[in-house]
Design an enzyme around this catalytic site. Structure first.
Site, short mmCIF file in Angstrom:
data_model
loop_
_atom_site.label_atom_id
_atom_site.label_comp_id
_atom_site.label_asym_id
_atom_site.label_seq_id
_atom_site.Cartn_x
_atom_site.Cartn_y
_atom_site.Cartn_z
CD GLU A 1 -7.73 3.39 0.13
OE1 GLU A 1 -7.67 3.16 1.35
OE2 GLU A 1 -8.81 3.62 -0.44
CB CYS B 1 -0.88 -0.01 1.25
SG CYS B 1 -2.06 1.36 1.30
CB CYS C 1 -1.24 -0.11 8.58
SG CYS C 1 -1.68 -1.31 7.33
CB CYS D 1 -1.70 3.98 8.07
SG CYS D 1 -2.88 4.61 6.86
CB SER E 1 -9.64 3.95 7.82
OG SER E 1 -9.96 2.65 7.42
CG LEU E 2 -12.46 9.73 11.26
CD1 LEU E 2 -12.28 10.48 9.95
CD2 LEU E 2 -13.85 9.99 11.83
CG HIS E 3 -7.86 4.90 12.05
ND1 HIS E 3 -8.67 3.92 12.56
CD2 HIS E 3 -7.46 4.45 10.83
CE1 HIS E 3 -8.73 2.92 11.70
NE2 HIS E 3 -8.02 3.22 10.64
N1 SAH Z 1 -6.70 0.69 3.03
C1 SAH Z 1 -8.03 0.54 3.52
C2 SAH Z 1 -8.44 -0.89 3.71
C3 SAH Z 1 -7.42 -1.84 4.24
S1 SAH Z 1 -6.92 -1.56 5.93
C4 SAH Z 1 -8.22 1.32 4.79
O1 SAH Z 1 -7.24 1.82 5.34
O2 SAH Z 1 -9.36 1.48 5.19
C5 SAH Z 1 -8.33 -2.22 6.79
C6 SAH Z 1 -8.54 -1.65 8.16
O3 SAH Z 1 -7.55 -2.15 9.08
C7 SAH Z 1 -8.44 -0.13 8.23
O4 SAH Z 1 -9.50 0.42 8.96
C8 SAH Z 1 -7.11 0.04 8.89
O5 SAH Z 1 -6.99 1.31 9.45
C9 SAH Z 1 -7.10 -1.08 9.89
N2 SAH Z 1 -5.80 -1.38 10.48
C10 SAH Z 1 -4.59 -1.31 9.91
N3 SAH Z 1 -3.62 -1.65 10.78
C11 SAH Z 1 -4.22 -1.95 11.93
C12 SAH Z 1 -3.76 -2.37 13.22
N4 SAH Z 1 -2.46 -2.52 13.48
N5 SAH Z 1 -4.67 -2.57 14.19
C13 SAH Z 1 -6.00 -2.42 13.93
N6 SAH Z 1 -6.50 -2.02 12.75
C14 SAH Z 1 -5.62 -1.78 11.76
FE1 SF4 Z 2 -2.90 1.27 3.46
FE2 SF4 Z 2 -5.18 0.91 4.82
FE3 SF4 Z 2 -2.79 0.11 5.82
FE4 SF4 Z 2 -3.33 2.70 5.65
S1 SF4 Z 2 -4.41 1.20 6.91
S2 SF4 Z 2 -1.40 1.73 5.04
S3 SF4 Z 2 -4.51 2.80 3.77
S4 SF4 Z 2 -3.80 -0.69 4.02
#
Ligand code: SAH
Ligand code: SF4
Length: 344
Positions: free
Chosen positions: A158, A110, A117, A114, A212-214
Site C-alpha cells: 500500500e 501488505c 488479494c 483485503c 480501490s473502492l471495490h
Molecule cells: N494497495 C494498493 C495498490 C496495490 S493493489 C491498492 O489496494 O490500491 C493494486 C490493485 O489490484 C488494487 O486495486 C487491488 O484492489 C487490486 N487487486 C488485488 N487483488 C486482486 C484480485 N485478486 N483481482 C483483481 N484485482 C485485485
Molecule cells: Fe494491500 Fe492493495 Fe492488496 Fe489490499 S489490495 S491487501 S491494500 S496490496
C-alpha cells in the site's frame, strides 16, 4: 550504512562536502548511480580515497532478477526481484500502443489484508526504500533493453502506508537528471488511507490517483477490505472530492467485480449515486482468482449490465483489459508460488 541511491542529488552533494570532498564529486557520483553501476569501484573518474569512503559508509541497493516469466500471448513480463536482504517483490512490464508501462511494488507484503488479494493474504514484512522502488524500473529497463514511459504503483503493498519513501521515489524518478518519467505518466493506487490522501494532495503532483473502492457501501466494503473499518466509504469519497479540488486531477476508481458479492444492478445503482457529480472514471476489473479464496469473476453479461447502469447516470466505466493472463494470476502470486516451492 547510507542507502545512497535514495538520496536526492543535493543531499548526496551535501553528504560528500560534509565529509571533506569537493562539491563537483557529488554530481559525478550521482551521474554514475544514474548509469546503474552496482559497485563504487565502477565509478572510473572518482579518486581512490572517495571510493574507499563510499565503500565504508554507503551501499548501492540492487534488485536482482530471481525469476522472470514472459507471456506467450502479449509479451507481458513478470519479474520476481530479490533485494540486498533477501526479500522478494514482484513487478510487471506491459507493452501498450503508447509504450512500456511498469507496475511496481512499494512494500514486501501488505498490512491491509483485503480478502481478495494475494499480497494481503501473505502478511507484511517491510516497506521498500525509494531506491528499491526505483531499482525495479532500472532493472527491467536494463534486462529488456527498453525505455519505460509509464509507472503504476499497483504492485505489492500500500503506497500510502509507505508515504515518505514513496514521495521520495516520486521526486527522484520524475527528476530531469534521473529517469525523468513525468508525473503525468505515473498512477498511484491506494486502498483509501484518508489522512494520507489529504497529505498527498498538498504536494499537488500531476499524477493520477487511483482509489480501490471495490464496493458501493460500508457493509460490503468492510467484508472485503478491513481498512474500511477505519476509513469508511463516505470519508474516502469526501477525500477524493477534496483531492480533485486541490489538484484538479480526475480520480480514477478501481472496482473489482466479484460474482454475487458486489456486481448486482442494485450495487451499480448505489455506486452511481455515490459517485454522482464527481469528475472520475471507473475501472472495472474482473477479479483474479486467488488461491485460498472462493471469489469468482463476474459474468460478462453482468459486467456489461453494470457499465450500462453507470453510463445511464453519466459515469464512464471501462473493463480493464487483462494482459499476460497466462503468467498473471494477480500480483503477489508469483512470490507465493516461488516460496511454496522453496518451502518458505
Ligand atoms: N494497495 C494498493 C495498490 C496495490 S493493489 C491498492 O489496494 O490500491 C493494486 C490493485 O489490484 C488494487 O486495486 C487491488 O484492489 C487490486 N487487486 C488485488 N487483488 C486482486 C484480485 N485478486 N483481482 C483483481 N484485482 C485485485
Ligand atoms: Fe494491500 Fe492493495 Fe492488496 Fe489490499 S489490495 S491487501 S491494500 S496490496
Amino acid at each position: 550504512m547510507v542507502d545512497i541511491k535514495s538520496l536526492y542529488k543535493e543531499e548526496l552533494t551535501e553528504f560528500l562536502c560534509d565529509n571533506g570532498f569537493p562539491k563537483f564529486r557529488g554530481k559525478q557520483v550521482f551521474e554514475w548511480l544514474n548509469k546503474g553501476v552496482k559497485t563504487f569501484a565502477e565509478m572510473r573518474n572518482i579518486p581512490k580515497n572517495l571510493i574507499e569512503f563510499l565503500d565504508s559508509s554507503c551501499y548501492i541497493s540492487v534488485a536482482n532478477i530471481e525469476k522472470k516469466l514472459v507471456s506467450r500471448y502479449d509479451k507481458t513480463v513478470k519479474y520476481l526481484f530479490r533485494f540486498n536482504d533477501g526479500e522478494f517483490v514482484e513487478s510487471v512490464v506491459m507493452n501498450y500502443k503508447h509504450g512500456y508501462s511498469i507496475c511496481v511494488s512499494t512494500q514486501v507484503g501488505c498490512k491491509m489484508g483485503c480478502t481478495f488479494c494475494s499480497t494481503g493474504k501473505s502478511g507484511f514484512s517491510r516497506s521498500l526504500t525509494a531506491s528499491e522502488i526505483l531499482n525495479q524500473i532500472e532493472a527491467a529497463q536494463e534486462d529488456l533493453n527498453i525505455r519505460i514511459s509509464n509507472i503504476v504503483l499497483m504492485g505489492m503493498g500500500e503506497p500510502l502506508d509507505n508515504f515518505d519513501n514513496v514521495i521520495r521515489f516520486l521526486k527522484i524518478v520524475s527528476n530531469e537528471e534521473g529517469l525523468n518519467i513525468g508525473m503525468r505518466h505515473i498512477t498511484l493506487s491506494t486502498c483509501g488511507i484518508v489522512p494520507k490522501i489529504y497529505e498527498l494532495a498538498e504536494y499537488k503532483f500531476g499524477l493520477t490517483l487511483s482509489v480501490s473502492l471495490h464496493a458501493p457501501n460500508n457493509e460490503i466494503r468492510s467484508r472485503t477490505m478491513p481498512v474500511n473499518n477505519k476509513y469508511p466509504v463516505e470519508e474516502v469519497i469526501q477525500a477524493c472530492k477534496d483531492y480533485f479540488k486541490a489538484t484538479g486531477r480526475r480520480i480514477s476508481f478501481e472496482y473489482t467485480m466479484i460474482d454475487s458479492v458486489n456486481d448486482s444492478d442494485e450495487n451499480a445503482e448505489e455506486l452511481a449515486n455515490l459517485l454522482s457529480k464527481m469528475n472520475c472514471h471507473v475501472n472495472l476489473i474482473p477479479v483474479n482468482n486467488v488461491k485460498g479464496t472462493n471469489y469468482h469473476k463476474s459474468k460478462s453479461e453482468r459486467q456489461q449490465a453494470f457499465i450500462n447502469i453507470l453510463a445511464k447516470k453519466g459515469i464512464t466505466a471501462t473493463v480493464r483489459r487483462t494482459l499476460g493472463s497466462d503468467i498473471n494470476a494477480s500480483c503477489g502470486q508469483l512470490k507465493r508460488n516461488h516460496l511454496e516451492v522453496k518451502g518458505g
